[in-house]
Design an enzyme around this catalytic site. Structure first.
Site: not given
Lengths: 267, 303
Positions: B70, B73, B130, B190, B265
């Site tokens: 979390a 961004l 997001c 995804i 990732g």
């Protein structure tokens, strides 16, 4: 300074218990040994499959560049350190590093005294720093303060003595050395040193570093803190290990630190 | 000599392996560990109009075969990206894909215009999904909003558009179709799966943000199923498959399910060279299997 996010699978040379649940694991990693400086860290995996999934960061305890060896001092607290404790000479260990952006910057002022303040597994990187300073100049002035709750948890006293450094020990219960906290001993040391140039280097639990930082700001002595927060990647890409700075910036501990100046960090 | 190159919109990738946005920084962080030119494409961290500080810590916790994140961004904003990060990336001969995030359509359009104008950016990945920010999922859960956003972006730029889909929806195909109908050149999927974890002794959530996005090998079967589903429904739009890819084996599964390219990732956190290792592993597989062109694998799975 760019990080060296190189992965190495290297052989373990030895893995010895030093006090209860604390071990020193030495491995043969000449590339890492050549680059490692005090304040750098290694990101270790003992993962079998995907458990545990992430690497965990460890400070560097000793470096022998001639022999290409490095060691880490760790306490057994979780899956990674339990895995590390099981490693035997000849086994391989998987590490990435040396990592870290801003590391310890030794005070270069004439006649400076380097005051190390360590607690728990914050002590090993300061032992590394002391040995580096002494090998650069045997006459370097070093004061070393080690704190723990109880004498059985004090680390590295003998290793420092071997290197010619007499550490001042503090225990919260008075079972060894001075009764109290590292800040009590630090006040004594700083008073002894008076107006001569001094830099404090600190690594340990966050409350301890906070207290040392406050004291150094109060008496206006430069202080470098090796901050520890969870570092999932260690390479500056996951953005999880952020530290809030007093100037409002939110930076990565792993590549913007892990060493910050007292006053820089917003606690 | 096997062919490993694939096409995504206007881009030709030398191999099907991209980096996952938010797991590779802005490229410079990883450039000591691996040669960026060995990647199929370099996807950099989400960039927003204004700088964002992100969420409080802890931001990442370990779970079974994966992590919950979390981050929220955190990024330096578009000016910082163009002035401080892009010049470094321009030095490389690899497609640069910037992941965009905004609160409203105007933000995305502004970012797309700035990045088109800046030069050196080859494609935009549109983050409509997001899970860790307020309103972060508004677009992704609604085909109509997705259509409006991608339509506006299509007018704003000629760069290849890749719409990143969320798995946290009832019908991923309908959102993918809306993006394709609006002119998205490709779809990536995804994004992370919304989840949480609890410290039972403290009786507290382990993430400061309470919930986070699950990534890593734990989500691979879900991601693979969704890639296959979208490919079945929309066989003409190229897909970038991602979700728990660690090895070339994982990547090849995604290609067979219908992905034209894949992204590595979270695996980068554990193995800094994971992306190029996967690329090399795919090539080795093609050679071993006597497959001349990686494109032969795309969607080639049968029942």
């Amino acid at each position: 300074m760019p990080v060296s996010a190189q992965q190495y699978l290297v052989p373990v040379i030895s893995n010895d218990e030093i006090i209860a649940d604390h071990r020193v694991l030495t491995c043969y990693a000449p590339e890492v040994a050549a680059l490692a400086r005090p304040g750098h860290f290694l990101n270790v995996s003992v993962g079998d499959g995907y458990d545990p999934f992430l690497r965990k960061p460890f400070s560097i305890y000793t470096v022998n560049r001639e022999r290409g060896e490095i060691s880490m001092l760790f306490s057994i607290v979780g899956a990674t350190t339990r895995g590390m404790a099981k490693k035997r000479a000849g086994d391989e260990i998987d590490l990435v590093g040396p990592l870290g952006g801003k590391i310890f910057q030794p005070d270069t002022r004439e006649g400076a005294t380097h005051v190390m303040v360590g607690g728990g597994y914050g002590v090993p990187p300061l032992v590394f720093l002391s040995k580096e300073l002494l090998s650069a100049a045997a006459s370097t002035n070093i004061e070393f303060i080690i704190g723990a709750r109880h004498k059985d948890l004090l680390l590295c006293e003998a290793e420092l003595a071997e290197a010619g450094v007499t550490a001042r020990m503090t225990t919260e219960d008075g079972s060894h050395g001075m009764r109290g906290r590292v800040t009590d001993a630090l006040r004594v040391v700083l008073a002894e040193l008076g107006a001569s140039p001094v830099t404090v280097y600190c690594c340990g639990p966050t409350p301890m570093m906070h207290a040392v930082s406050d004291l150094c700001l109060e008496v206006d002595v430069p202080c470098q803190l090796s901050v520890e927060v969870g570092m999932p990647c260690g390479m500056g890409v996951c953005m999880a290990c952020v530290v809030d700075l007093a100037d409002g910036r939110r930076v990565r501990c792993c590549t913007d630190g892990p060493v910050f100046a007292a006053g820089e960090v917003k606690w | 000599m096997v062919n490993t190159s694939v096409k995504i919109g206007k881009l030709t990738l030398r191999n099907p392996v991209m980096t996952g946005s938010g797991t590779f920084g802005f490229g410079s962080e990883m450039s000591e560990a691996l040669d960026l030119n060995a990647l199929g494409a370099c996807v950099v961290k989400s960039t927003s109009r204004e700088p964002r500080l992100g969420n409080p810590t802890p931001r990442i916790v370990e779970t079974s075969s994966g992590i919950l994140n979390a981050i929220g961004l955190q990024n330096g904003g578009i000016d910082n990206f163009i002035n401080e990060k892009l010049p470094f990336l321009r030095e490389y001969d690899v497609p640069i894909i910037v992941n965009l995030v905004g609160y409203e359509v105007a933000d995305y359009v502004y970012l797309a215009e700035r990045l088109t104008e800046a030069g050196g950016v080859h494609a935009l990945e549109i983050n409509i999904s997001c899970p860790n920010v307020k309103h972060g999922c508004d677009f992704a859960v609604d085909p109509k909003l997705t259509f409006e956003l991608i339509t506006a972006l299509r007018k704003a730029t000629d760069l290849t558009l890749i719409t990143k889909l969320s798995p946290n929806v009832t019908d991923v195909v309908s959102v993918g179709r809306a993006a394709a109908d609006a002119g998205s050149d490709a779809l990536s999927l995804i994004n992370t799966l919304l989840g949480t974890a609890i410290d039972i002794r403290k009786r507290k959530f382990r993430l400061a943000n309470v919930t986070g996005g699950l990534s890593g090998p734990a989500i691979k079967p879900v991601a693979l199923r969704m890639v296959w589903q979208v490919h079945q429904a929309l066989p003409n739009i190229p897909l970038v498959g991602m979700g728990g890819i660690v090895t070339a084996h994982d990547a090849i599964e995604f290609l067979l399910a219908g992905a034209t390219a894949i992204a590595v990732g979270t695996a980068t956190f554990i193995n800094p060279t994971a992306a190029i290792d996967v690329a090399a592993g795919i090539e080795k597989f093609l050679e071993e299997q006597g497959i001349e062109d990686v494109n032969e694998l795309i969607g080639a799975v049968t029942r």
